[in-house]
Design an enzyme around this catalytic site. Structure first.
Site, short mmCIF file in Angstrom:
data_model
loop_
_atom_site.label_atom_id
_atom_site.label_comp_id
_atom_site.label_asym_id
_atom_site.label_seq_id
_atom_site.Cartn_x
_atom_site.Cartn_y
_atom_site.Cartn_z
N CYS A 1 -18.93 -12.51 -19.85
CA CYS A 1 -20.44 -12.19 -20.30
C CYS A 1 -20.30 -13.56 -21.39
CB CYS A 1 -20.88 -11.31 -20.83
SG CYS A 1 -22.60 -11.10 -21.36
N GLY B 1 0.61 -1.24 -0.07
CA GLY B 1 0.13 -0.04 0.18
C GLY B 1 0.80 1.18 0.04
#
Lengths: 239, 262, 313
Positions: free
Chosen positions: C282, C42
């Site tokens: 998809c 981070g």
């Protein structure tokens, strides 16, 4: 009765730097003591230094010479002995909270605080709760004939006499072993003068040592146990 | 507060001197500040009072001298030996700083509520409802209407901004608050209201305060003790009413005599 | 991923690009930044970002990170807004095809390196994959605190109250946390990080992801990383917990639920449909026989394109 207040060889002068460093002597060699339950009145004409002596005892004026000794605390024997002339500021503030009270003619008004809270403040500062303080404040305001409708209003808009009585109530509400009276009855009517005289008598009975400046001859005669002539404290002697 | 706390100074300042190159900012200043005590530093512009305030509040390192502070655990710590993280925590929990210009002490582009809540969030408060309740409470205490909580301070008047800044500082119940001319630049009537509010908050919360002002009336109303500065030196110090009613130094006499009587 | 596969006998010939465009010294420099980023999850590691042959905002940071980690055997997938065939994805894919000559794919599971802008694939990633993010503004504190010196101090001191000020403002103004993308997270309980402009829908995927995540910001010259299985927590309030977007309909084409949907306008008479943002996901579902409520609609056929799997190369 024990000694509450002792001034030893106290002297005071003002140096006016803005006027070429002129030194104006005020008082010198001031020496007197006040016992518990005694009221001592300072006598002498205007400018003799009466007010300066009161202000030195209260720590409002500096004391150039000598000692101003007070016995702290409320008990018969009192607490420790403090020399106001050399005390730390925070010590003096403490003394003003629990040992020395000052009843003056002029109210330094605090905006937006009601008359009864102005009066109750010193008692609350000594540890009373607000309800107790307010109750005693109302009692004193009532004795000093301040109309009840004014009690919850800030005193800034009161008449001079009303403000003065609010301030007297404020001066008398708390218990101080030493009380300084700076013309508390000036410009009061006879009825209210009588109330102040009674308040002083009550304080005496409680063993409070008082030092006052009182121009009103009648009041002075009624409450003074002793009159000290300030003109006898010649500043010149000290110089 | 226990009597033991009251009998030990909160801040101890010893021989603090700050140079700006050759020039002196403030010179050899020493004093103790006690819990619940309000100390006013007065003097004209350039007298060193703001330099001293910045040294005390760790915003400007002194050239020499030591400043110690009594932490919440009772230990005295030299402020300039604290780590940056400790110093920041101190500044946002135990201390406050009220700037003359409210915009310097506020986040002008976030709401009043977030301004007040920021310190709480910084120390780990993670409940929105609680933060909002605290913010509401403090806005009330500084006399800002509750329906302004979601407004930016940009839409506030000068007096309101200053009161918001005070609320933002007091929300973590600090013990020491520094104030730099908190009433400067405000209308007289707005000033009076702010002073009265400050006076009451200081007394109610038992705050210790170091306040810098050039206005002796402000000093008289708020402070217990007064320090008069001139050309970097502390020239006179004492009880506020004593210094103002019986000034000793030529400069102090000049200051006191320069007050306009109304 | 296999790092540093270049050997002396494969030096590029005069006029060719070095493998994956960047020179080897630059790649080493970037790898050092990446390693440091992985070591401090981070934390934004500054690096000497190069000028790339594409404008800032087109993914120069992500491209440099990808270039530094690509090996000859890697298979690269490029996503832009979840889709493999939008401009940015097509351009960057052909950039690496040209400069590195590696295999590319549309298929999530086939890729070893996936560079993305905005989305994380719906299909869970594995330990053998690396996800590279293109980051426009790496500093989550930037809009609240403009001074870089100050934001660095705030990171160093874990001084993150300001992030919650932003969320507080959201709730105060909207009644809920209205931030929907670039939603701030705390990595490994230490650094607050901006997960690039991904929708907050994808934030839970960042948490304890099996794949290594690398974030590159070219204009801002910062690289940061989330190592595999690192805890990543989205910031929130106790009484306003973090929530992802919810869609009340399934994908119009493949019928998938609990996926991120894009709105597609079908005509100028108000016709529209919601379809998977992740085009590969998809297509794969449709190939497996899943059909959404609008799959039969002729207007949808244009959107769906030719069914069946497709590999770029």
């Amino acid at each position: 009765m024990p000694v509450r207040l002792y001034l030893n060889n106290v002297g005071k002068s003002f140096t006016m730097h803005l006027q070429g460093g002129a030194v104006i002597p005020v008082v010198g060699n001031v020496e007197f003591s006040v016992n518990a339950g005694e009221c001592v009145v300072l006598g002498g004409p205007s400018g003799a230094g009466k007010s300066s002596i009161l202000k030195m005892i209260y720590g409002n004026y500096r004391c150039d010479e000598g000692q101003i000794l007070v016995t702290t605390g409320a008990g018969e024997a009192g607490g420790e002995i403090v020399n106001i002339a050399g005390a730390e500021p925070r010590r003096i503030l403490q003394l003003r909270q629990d040992t020395i009270g000052y009843v003056s003619q002029f109210l330094r008004t605090i905006p937006r605080v009601s008359a009864e809270d102005v009066v109750a403040e010193p008692l609350v500062a000594q540890g009373a709760n607000e309800a107790e303080g307010r109750e005693k404040a109302r009692e004193l305001l009532s004795r000093l004939n301040v109309p009840e409708r004014l009690w919850t209003l800030p005193p800034a808009t009161f008449s001079g006499g009303e403000q003065q009585r609010v301030n007297i109530a404020r001066g008398f509400i708390a218990h101080y072993p030493i009380l300084l009276l700076d013309e508390p009855t000036a410009s009061l009517d006879a009825a209210n003068r009588a109330v102040v005289v009674r308040l002083v008598e009550e304080k005496k009975a409680e063993g409070v040592a008082m030092v006052g400046i009182l121009h009103d001859q009648d009041v002075r005669n009624e409450i003074a146990d002793r009159i000290i002539d300030v003109t006898s404290f010649h500043a010149e002697d000290a110089a | 507060m226990t009597s033991r706390d009251r009998n030990e100074p909160l801040l101890q300042v010893r021989n603090v001197t700050r140079y700006y190159g050759e020039r002196i900012g403030c010179s050899n200043v020493s004093f103790d500040l006690w819990p619940g005590e309000v100390l006013a530093i007065v003097g004209e512009s350039g007298s060193g009072k703001t330099t001293l305030l910045n040294c005390l509040s760790t915003r400007l390192a002194p050239t020499t001298g030591a400043i110690e502070y009594r932490m919440r655990d009772g230990a005295m710590r030299n402020l300039y030996q604290l780590g940056e993280a400790e110093r920041r925590l101190l500044m946002r929990t135990d201390w406050g700083f009220v700037h003359q210009n409210a915009a310097d002490g506020l986040r002008m582009n976030v709401s009043a509520g977030a301004n007040v809540g920021e310190r709480l969030m910084a120390v780990g408060e993670r409940h929105y409802g609680n933060i909002r309740t605290s913010a509401n409470d403090w806005l009330g205490r500084v006399e800002i209407a509750g329906d302004r909580i979601d407004d930016d301070p940009r839409s506030f008047s000068g007096g309101m901004r200053q009161r918001l800044q005070i609320a933002r500082n007091l929300v973590t119940h600090p013990r020491l608050v520094f104030m730099d001319e908190p009433t400067g630049g405000l209308d007289v009537s707005v000033q009076a209201r702010l002073l009265d509010l400050l006076r009451r908050l200081v007394a109610d919360l038992g705050l210790s305060v170091v306040i810098v002002t050039h206005d002796l009336a402000v000093a008289r109303l708020l402070s217990h003790r007064l320090m008069v500065m001139r050309q970097g030196d502390v020239i006179e110090t004492g009880l506020t009413d004593q210094v103002l009613d019986d000034p000793r130094e030529p400069y102090t006499q000049l200051l006191v005599s320069s007050i306009l009587q109304v | 991923m296999s790092i540093a596969v270049e050997t002396d006998d494969e030096l590029p010939v005069e006029g060719d690009y070095n493998f994956a465009y960047l020179d080897e010294q630059t790649k080493r420099m970037i790898r050092r930044a990446i390693l440091k980023g992985i070591a401090i999850p981070g934390y934004q590691v500054p690096f000497a970002a190069r000028e790339m042959p594409m404008p800032y905002g087109w993914g120069t940071g992500g491209v440099q990170v990808t270039a530094a980690i690509l090996g000859k055997d890697d298979c690269l997938k490029m996503i832009d807004q979840g889709s493999d065939d939008t401009t940015n994805a097509v351009s960057l894919r052909s950039f690496f095809e040209k400069t590195a000559g590696i295999r590319t794919t549309y298929e999530t599971s086939e890729a070893t390196v996936i560079q993305t802008r905005h989305r994380i694939p719906e299909k869970p990633l594995t330990e053998d994959q690396v996800l590279v993010f293109q980051v426009p503004i790496p500093e989550p504190l930037r809009f609240l605190e403009p001074r870089e010196t100050e934001t660095r101090k705030m990171h160093a001191l874990e001084d993150y109250g300001l992030m919650h000020v932003k969320l507080y403002e959201d709730i105060a103004r909207n009644g809920h946390i209205a931030t929907t993308y670039a939603y701030p997270v705390k990595v490994n309980d230490r650094y607050v990080m901006d997960p690039s402009p991904t929708p907050k829908f994808d934030n839970p995927k960042i948490d304890r992801m099996a794949a290594l995540q690398l974030y590159g910001a070219g204009r801002e010259k910062r690289i940061y990383a989330v190592p595999p299985y690192t805890e990543v927590k989205s910031l929130d309030f106790e009484d306003y917990p973090f929530e992802i977007q919810k869609f009340d309909k399934p994908c119009g084409l493949c019928g998938a639920e609990n996926v991120y949907l894009d709105e597609v306008i079908l005509d100028d008479r108000g016709g529209r449909m919601f379809v998977c943002s992740d085009s590969d996901h998809c297509e794969e579902r449709r190939a497996d026989g899943h059909l959404g409520p609008m799959a039969a609609d002729p207007a949808a056929a244009d959107i769906a394109g030719p069914t069946g799997k497709e590999t770029a190369r």
